[in-house]
Structure formats: structure tokens, C-alpha cells
Write an enzyme that holds these catalytic residues in place. Structure first.
Site, PDB file in Angstrom:
ATOM      1  N   ASN A 428       0.835  -1.192   0.000  1.00  0.00           N
ATOM      2  CA  ASN A 428       0.000   0.000   0.000  1.00  0.00           C
ATOM      3  C   ASN A 428       0.877   1.251   0.000  1.00  0.00           C
ATOM      4  OD1 ASN A 428      -2.631   1.612   0.725  1.00  0.00           O
ATOM      5  ND2 ASN A 428      -1.091   2.271   2.196  1.00  0.00           N
ATOM      6  N   GLU A 429       0.868   1.982  -1.101  1.00  0.00           N
ATOM      7  CA  GLU A 429       1.459   3.323  -1.235  1.00  0.00           C
ATOM      8  C   GLU A 429       2.975   3.378  -1.110  1.00  0.00           C
ATOM      9  OE1 GLU A 429      -0.660   6.159   1.192  1.00  0.00           O
ATOM     10  OE2 GLU A 429      -2.508   5.942   0.023  1.00  0.00           O
TER      11      GLU A 429
END
Length: 838
Positions: A428-429
């Protein structure tokens, strides 16, 4: 004679103590647990979810905690030749030193890995198990200090977290507290056997006509006693395939064909058919172990094809294109053992009841409990599963990579039989961190060894280690290197891959009315904050003097940076702001509902026939503690207004009406002379649907129609968007009015949409009255609501144990709405309600 495998869960009889604290051991109600839960039970610490008690319990995460239990008596048969006695640890959080009778049997440093320890030669007549859990917070800082060569950068919390394989949100996040847990967070078992089923793997292919499936069932066994294994595949108790196989070197493989297979579909697209695989190991006719596992047959495809925009990104299940409207999921509690099976199921059913079809398990939490995925299988909820990396530049020193490899293999194997699994994503990210921090990333460099030499070595994990695991262990489920990610392009590129759109709320703080123009091919994060319901606030604020919108306690329970400014910005831009707490709560929820409605409504329209947008997953469905966040349902499962707005927009058939956005702040509050509007309908059904669409133009001031309604007979395009009408509003000649659209099938209105002039603060809502006829009290009833002038955001209270079919609705004169209510008893007071400028 060899005996049947036994497995005893070591749930009761544990005690615990602080390593450098009092010498006495305190009782533990049950395992799984973590130290905080046991300390709360003994009144050693206050509940950190209440007031600002989080600050008073920080010390817990800096201490070592010991847990111990006496093992049950080991029978004589378990000590015979060929028998094994094994301790199984499904999850230890996180740095655990495990001793049996004072002898070290296990050292752990990864809470996502389970362990099996053979203690056959170590057990005696009396056996005591003791586990020391060292503080992950301090251990992480030590490990970080040992690796100065790595660039420790990222978003959120103490970046030492990147060095440790522990749920990252425990370090605190922009929606959750800092609660550094430790303890046996998943079950501990004592097993005894001469042979066992180690693993069952099913590889299959659904034929192109989607009528049959064929494949192999591979069984790995352990122990020398078993000589054959019987595999029985059943549907609804009826056998569809059975074969007995000889075990050779611990392995057996059966080939199968199901000529008339019943496929598994996501909710709304077909049945959620689940088969059962029963596997039995025998020797000389005697059963030694029995293993049961569910499976659903389906074909899942991530369609990424070049088009006139860039490259598509959407899911196709069993040949059906699916618009994946849904939510992002964080762990449902900061104390993971506190999440019951019933609570998991309530959360996930709530999503399906709200017409959501996909849930994304976010990479800063955990690989969820089996209960979670079982419920998704049963309910038809597709799962986007992140690997557990979030918002950081992770290191790649050898022991770290070894641990990640084991973690990935174990969890992919554990989850691969679930038909709900639609995609795995690497992180995530983390690619956003790479961009923001200027870390080295040359997409054209294809040698993994070279990636390890850059200051962004984690690329090796996401583009080499994890895809290799997926291809070996679960090749039928798509893999995506990260979220967001798009073939080496910027993560903000709207033409390819998935996107996290945070320029509403964060970033440039765009007007939420233009949300639909900010999306990409798949919008896997976006959101707007709102206060929780008043009952939830009353549960965590004990001082009456703190029951106002900007109180210290309420601010403390909102972890988002700059939340005061951001909430204020969106409130002031759109509404006449109230200061009384319940009205303020209502306004924040209306902002959130409107913002997410604009996003979902516009992006679902873009699904169309060209699949410009393949899905939208709001950040976030849930909370891990009671507070203010982007959640659309709060910690106590009380729905905010946005939940209902999304349910309406994601209904199988939904209508949309919207006038073009006029940016009043840029125009210095000058009104637009004219406004174009559009009317359309979306249909997720696989066949055309005949419908009647009606559009009314209703005065906000008087409630009268300012001109004749427009009615059209339409045939809704299957699984796509049907444009119905375009028009122009003459704002100079026509008084302020709403566009009120409804769609009827066979004479019954099945969906509505209302478009209001923006912003609401310029409109007069004086003289509004709502007629509410509450049900005759009973288990099931109705509420009838109507108004003589347009009403915005009629919201009935969220009362525990009471379910209402719709809420946070707009009312139009001449269109009475009937809401179904379940759980309102005869002695219950009528539900309270409020609406804008009541």
C-alpha cells in the site's frame, strides 16, 4: 494400532505477568489474547478507547510480558514409536521466546507466521509452556540502528516499524491510536498424531463455456503411518468426485473433472456455490486424520487492455465484467483477539447489504482471520488482498527477506482456496513513498539484483519475491505490484493501473463536487471524514464539558493531520455551520455522504460500455477504535449517512442526475447564468431492463414544480450506462430548484436521485416540515415520510438492534417514501430524526 490425530486448543488455564513487575502471576480469561486486554481485565490499566487514556497505557508497549500454561497430560500412546507431539502457534505477537520446561524451543520475530514445534522428545509427566514477548517498539529501534545503510522514509508513525513484521497500524496511523500489543494473538494447539494431512492444494481450470471444471487435488501428508488417502469432493452433501490414492513420499495427487460445475459468483451476479473437500488418511483401514476444506470454482481475470484512454483495469468473473464498488478494510480493532466471529460476519454482511461487491484488505494491517474470508466466500464479497507492507521504504537485509518469503508462502497457501480472492497486491502506497522521497526507480532496469543496490530495494520484494510466490503457489489469481501502481508510470497517472485519489481532503483539497473528474481506471482509495454518531461519542467521552465539536477529547480521537482545518474547509464551503454537537455531527455526515456520492455516482457512470473506470473502493468501511475518521460505519457498527448514500448509488439499477459544477469560490460567488445537466441510469444486470424515467423541476422555496416533468420510456443497457437526457437550466430566469429523478420498473419506483444547487449555504431552508408516520410497533414495520417542500438529509438515529432499509434521504413533495424497519419493539420510543436546518 495408530490412533486418530488429536488437537486440543490451549485456550484456558493461562496466566501472565510483567517481566520487570510484581512476581505474582495474573489469570488470563482465554487465549488468543494480548497484554492490554488482560491488564484491562485486572484493572491495571484503564480502557485506552475512552477519553485520552491511550496516553496512560503507552508504557505497556515498552515492557516484556510473560505468558505460561500447563499442558494437558500426554497419553502413553503419544510416546510410542512413530507418534508425534507438536505445539502449533498460529500467531505470536511478535518477538517471542518460547520455552518448554525451561528449554528454548522457538524464537519468533514475525507475527504473520505460524509455527509448528515438534516436542515429542521434550515432554515429560508435567509440562509447562512459557512465552516471553519482548517489546516490538524497542526491538524495531534496535534493528533500525543496525542498518544505517538503509533510507528509512515513509508516511505515518515511527518509521522503525519498517524493520519489523508486525501489523504496522499498531504504531499508530492517521485514523488509529498507538497501541503496541504483545501476546499469543492467535490460537495455540497441542497436537498428537502418527500421520496428518499437511496441506491440500487444488489447481483447476474452468472451461471456456463455463459449464465444466477440471484439475488436480494434491495432498501432502506428514508421518510414516499413513499408506493411503481418500479425497471426496462434495456439493451440498452429495459426492461429485471420490478417489483413494496411495501415499508416496508423503504426497498423493488426484485428477478430477466436474462436467456440470456450479460456479461461485460475487453477490448480485449469481450463486455463491461452495464445494467441500474431505481428505482422510488411513493405514490398514484405520482413519488417522481427517481434513475438511471448502472451495469455490470460478475464473477471475484482471482485464488490462490498451484502449483510447490508456489501459483498462477491471475485473471479469466467469466471463462477466464486474464494476467493483466497495470499501477498504482496516483491522476491526486495535486489539485483534477482541474481534469475534460474529462481529466479522456483521461487518461483511453490512457491506453486501449496502450493495458493495469488493473489500480491500489494506497492507498496514493483517492477513485476516479465516472467519473473514469464509464470510466473504459465503456472502459473495470479492477480496483485494494487499501483502502487509504500507507507506514506507522497506529494507531487504537477508534475514528480513527470508522472513517475508515464509510469510508470503504461508499466507498465500492459507488463503488460496477461497473463491473470494480476486487479486493480491504487493503493498500500500510504497511506490508513492518512492516518488515523494525521490528514491531510485528505473522501470526499464529488469535485473532484480540491481534493484537491491538502489535506495529503493523493496522493489525486489514487490516485483520479484512476491510475484514468484504467487506464480508458484496461486497462479490463478492476479498479482499487482502495489496499490496504487501502473506499469511504472506515476501512481497518479489516471490512464493506467489503480489510483489513490486524495486531492479531496488531502493534497489540493479540491471541491468534492468534481470528484468524478479526478478518478482513474480503478480508484482504490479516496475518502472524506465525518464524525461518528452521538451514541458512539457518548461511549468514549465521559466528561460532559468535552461534549462539543472541537473539544480536546474529540480532537484526540481524530488522528488525521490537520483534520480541524480540513473538516472546517469542507463544512464552511458547503453549509451554514452549526456549533451544537448533534447538528454538527449531522453536517459532517452530510458532507461525507455528498462527497462519496459524487465520487461513486460519477465513476460508476464511467463504467459505461468502455470500462473507463473499473471500480471504486472508499477509504474506509470501518474503524479500529471509536473516533472520527474516514470510516462510513463507526467502531460500534453504527452507520453514518454515507453508508446509505453508497448503497443507493451502487444498487443493481440506479439513476443519476447532475448539473455541471460551478465553482462559486473561484467565481467570487457570482452565479452561473446557465447550467447544463445530465440524466442517466446504470444497470449491473446482464440483460436489458425496460424502465420509466421521470425528471421533475421542484422549487426549493415553495415545493411546486416550476415546469412540466419529463417522462421517458427507456431500455437500460445491460451491465452498463444508459444516457437518458441532457438539458440546460436558465439560472437567470428560473428560481432555485432541485432536479428530482426517479426510475420505475413495472410501475414501482426502485431508485431516486436528487440534484441540488450548490452550495447549500446559499439556499433558504426555512419552513421545512417533515411528516413522519412511525410503524405500528412490532418486529417488522415501516416508516412513512413526506414533505411539502424539498428536504435535505433526513437522518433517523442509528439505534443498536434496529435496522432501517434506507436513511439520510432527500424528500421531494408528492413523493412519499416508505422505509422498512426491523427490531423496533412495542415498548421502544419512536426513532429520533433530523434534517438540514431543522
Amino acid at each position: 494400532m495408530s490412533s486418530l490425530r488429536s488437537s486440543k486448543v490451549l485456550k484456558q488455564g493461562w496466566s501472565f505477568r510483567q517481566a520487570d513487575g510484581p512476581a505474582n502471576w495474573l489469570s488470563v480469561d482465554s487465549v488468543p489474547t494480548v497484554a492490554h486486554l488482560d491488564l484491562i481485565k485486572h484493572n491495571v490499566i484503564p480502557d485506552p478507547y475512552i477519553d485520552m487514556n491511550e496516553l496512560d497505557v503507552e508504557w505497556v508497549g515498552e515492557k516484556t510480558w510473560h505468558y505460561r500454561v500447563d499442558l494437558p497430560e500426554i497419553p502413553v500412546s503419544a510416546k510410542e514409536k512413530g507418534s508425534k507431539v507438536v505445539l502449533v502457534f498460529e500467531g505470536l505477537d511478535t518477538f517471542a521466546h518460547v520455552r518448554l520446561n525451561g528449554k528454548t524451543i522457538l524464537l519468533t520475530d514475525n507475527m504473520f507466521i505460524s509455527h509448528r514445534v515438534d516436542i515429542t522428545d521434550l515432554v515429560s509427566d508435567n509440562n509447562q509452556l512459557e512465552i516471553a514477548f519482548e517489546p516490538a517498539l524497542l526491538k524495531a529501534r534496535e534493528i533500525r540502528a543496525q542498518h544505517p545503510e538503509h533510507k528509512w522514509v515513509g508516511f505515518n508513525a515511527d518509521l522503525s516499524r519498517l524493520a519489523v513484521r508486525k501489523a504496522q497500524y499498531h504504531w499508530g496511523w492517521d485514523w488509529g491510536p498507538v497501541l503496541m500489543t504483545a501476546g499469543p494473538w492467535r490460537p495455540v494447539h497441542l497436537e498428537m498424531y502418527t500421520a496428518r494431512v499437511k496441506e491440500v492444494r487444488v489447481d483447476y481450470h474452468v472451461a471456456d463455456g463455463f459449464k465444466s471444471a477440471q484439475g488436480t487435488i494434491s495432498v501432502d501428508t506428514e508421518g510414516s503411518a499413513g499408506d493411503n488417502v481418500t479425497v471426496n469432493l462434495k456439493l451440498a452433501g452429495q459426492s461429485v468426485f471420490e478417489e483413494t490414492l496411495t501415499i508416496t513420499d508423503g504426497k498423493a495427487v488426484a485428477s478430477f473433472t466436474i462436467p456440470d460445475v456450479s460456479l461461485w459468483y460475487p453477490s448480485g451476479y449469481g450463486a455463491q456455490t461452495i464445494y467441500t473437500i474431505n481428505t482422510t488418511v488411513k493405514a490398514a483401514g484405520h482413519e488417522l486424520d481427517h481434513h475438511t476444506q471448502s472451495i469455490g470454482f470460478r475464473r477471475v481475470e484482471l482485464v488490462q487492455e490498451k484502449d483510447d484512454i490508456g489501459r483498462s483495469f477491471y475485473f471479469r468473473i466467469n466471463g462477466a465484467d464486474v464494476f467493483c464498488g466497495g470499501s477498504d478494510w482496516i483491522p476491526a480493532d486495535s486489539f485483534l483477539p477482541a474481534i469475534s466471529e460474529e462481529r466479522y460476519r456483521r461487518w461483511l454482511k453490512l457491506m453486501v447489504d449496502g450493495n458493495q461487491v469488493m473489500v480491500r484488505v489494506w497492507g498496514g494491517g493483517i492477513y485476516e482471520d479465516d472467519t473473514f474470508y469464509n464470510a466473504c466466500d459465503e456472502l459473495g464479497l470479492l477480496v483485494w488482498q494487499d501483502f502487509m507492507f504500507g507507506c514506507g521504504n522497506y529494507p531487504t537485509f537477508p534475514s528480513f527477506l527470508d522472513s517475508v518469503q515464509k510469510e508470503a508462502v504461508q499466507n498465500v497457501r492459507r488463503l488460496r482456496h477461497h473463491p473470494c480472492m480476486a487479486i493480491w497486491a504487493g503493498n500500500n502506497e510504497d511506490y508513492q513513498v518512492q516518488e515523494q522521497e525521490g528514491l531510485e526507480y528505473n522501470f526499464d532496469e529488469k535485473l532484480p539484483e540491481c534493484w537491491l543496490q538502489t535506495n529503493f530495494p523493496a522493489r525486489y520484494i514487490y516485483e520479484k519475491l512476491l510475484p514468484d510466490v504467487m506464480s508458484q503457489e496461486c497462479p490463478d489469481v492476479p498479482y499487482h505490484p502495489g496499490s496504487p501502481w501502473g506499469d511504472g508510470k506515476l501512481t497518479s497517472d489516471p490512464t493506467v493501473g489503480d489510483m489513490h485519489q486524495w486531492n479531496v481532503w488531502h493534497g489540493t483539497q479540491e471541491k468534492h463536487q468534481i470528484f468524478e473528474t479526478l478518478g482513474g481506471r480503478f480508484n482504490s482509495e479516496f475518502g472524506m471524514e465525518a464524525f461518528p454518531n452521538i451514541q458512539t461519542i457518548e461511549a468514549f467521552v465521559t466528561k460532559k464539558s468535552h461534549m462539543y465539536p472541537q473539544s480536546h477529547t474529540l480532537d484526540f480521537h481524530n488522528k488525521a493531520d490537520g483534520h480541524e482545518r480540513r473538516i472546517a474547509t469542507y463544512m464552511v464551503e458547503n453549509f451554514r455551520v452549526a456549533t451544537e454537537l448533534e447538528k454538527y455531527i449531522h453536517l459532517t455526515q452530510l458532507v461525507q455522504a455528498d462527497a462519496l456520492m459524487y465520487a461513486y455516482r460519477g465513476w460508476r457512470r464511467q463504467w459505461g460500455q468502455k470500462r473507463q473506470c473499473g471500480g471504486a473502493l472508499v477509504w474506509q468501511i470501518n474503524d479500529c477504535w471509536p473516533g472520527t475518521s474516514w470510516a462510513v460505519v463507526d467502531y460500534f457498527l453504527r452507520k453514518k449517512a454515507a453508508y446509505y448514500a453508497l448503497a443507493r448509488v451502487l444498487a443493481p439499477i440506479a439513476i443519476g442526475v447532475q448539473r455541471e459544477h460551478h465553482d462559486w469560490s473561484v467565481a467570487h460567488a457570482r452565479p452561473a447564468k446557465a447550467s447544463h445537466f445530465h440524466l442517466w441510469a446504470v444497470n449491473s444486470k446482464m440483460e436489458p431492463t425496460n424502465a420509466t424515467v421521470c425528471l421533475r423541476f421542484v422549487s426549493i422555496e415553495t415545493g411546486s414544480d416550476i415546469k412540466p416533468a419529463i417522462t421517458k420510456e427507456v431500455s437500460l443497457v445491460p451491465n452498463g450506462t444508459t444516457d437518458v437526457l441532457d438539458g440546460v437550466i436558465d439560472n437567470m430566469a428560473e428560481e432555485p430548484h432541485v432536479l428530482a429523478a426517479n426510475l420505475s420498473v413495472d410501475g414501482d419506483i426502485i431508485c431516486r436521485d436528487v440534484d441540488w444547487p450548490q452550495p447549500y449555504k446559499y439556499l433558504s431552508f426555512t419552513g421545512r416540515e417533515v411528516e413522519v408516520r412511525q410503524p405500528c410497533h412490532g418486529e417488522v414495520g415501516v416508516i412513512q415520510v413526506s414533505a411539502k417542500r424539498p428536504v435535505k438529509g433526513l437522518m433517523f438515529e442509528e439505534r443498536d438492534g434496529v435496522t432501517i432499509s434506507d436513511n439520510a434521504i432527500d424528500l421531494i413533495p408528492g413523493d412519499e417514501q416508505v422505509l422498512k424497519v426491523i427490531g423496533l419493539s412495542g415498548t421502544s420510543p419512536a426513532l429520533k430524526y433530523q434534517y438540514l436546518d431543522q
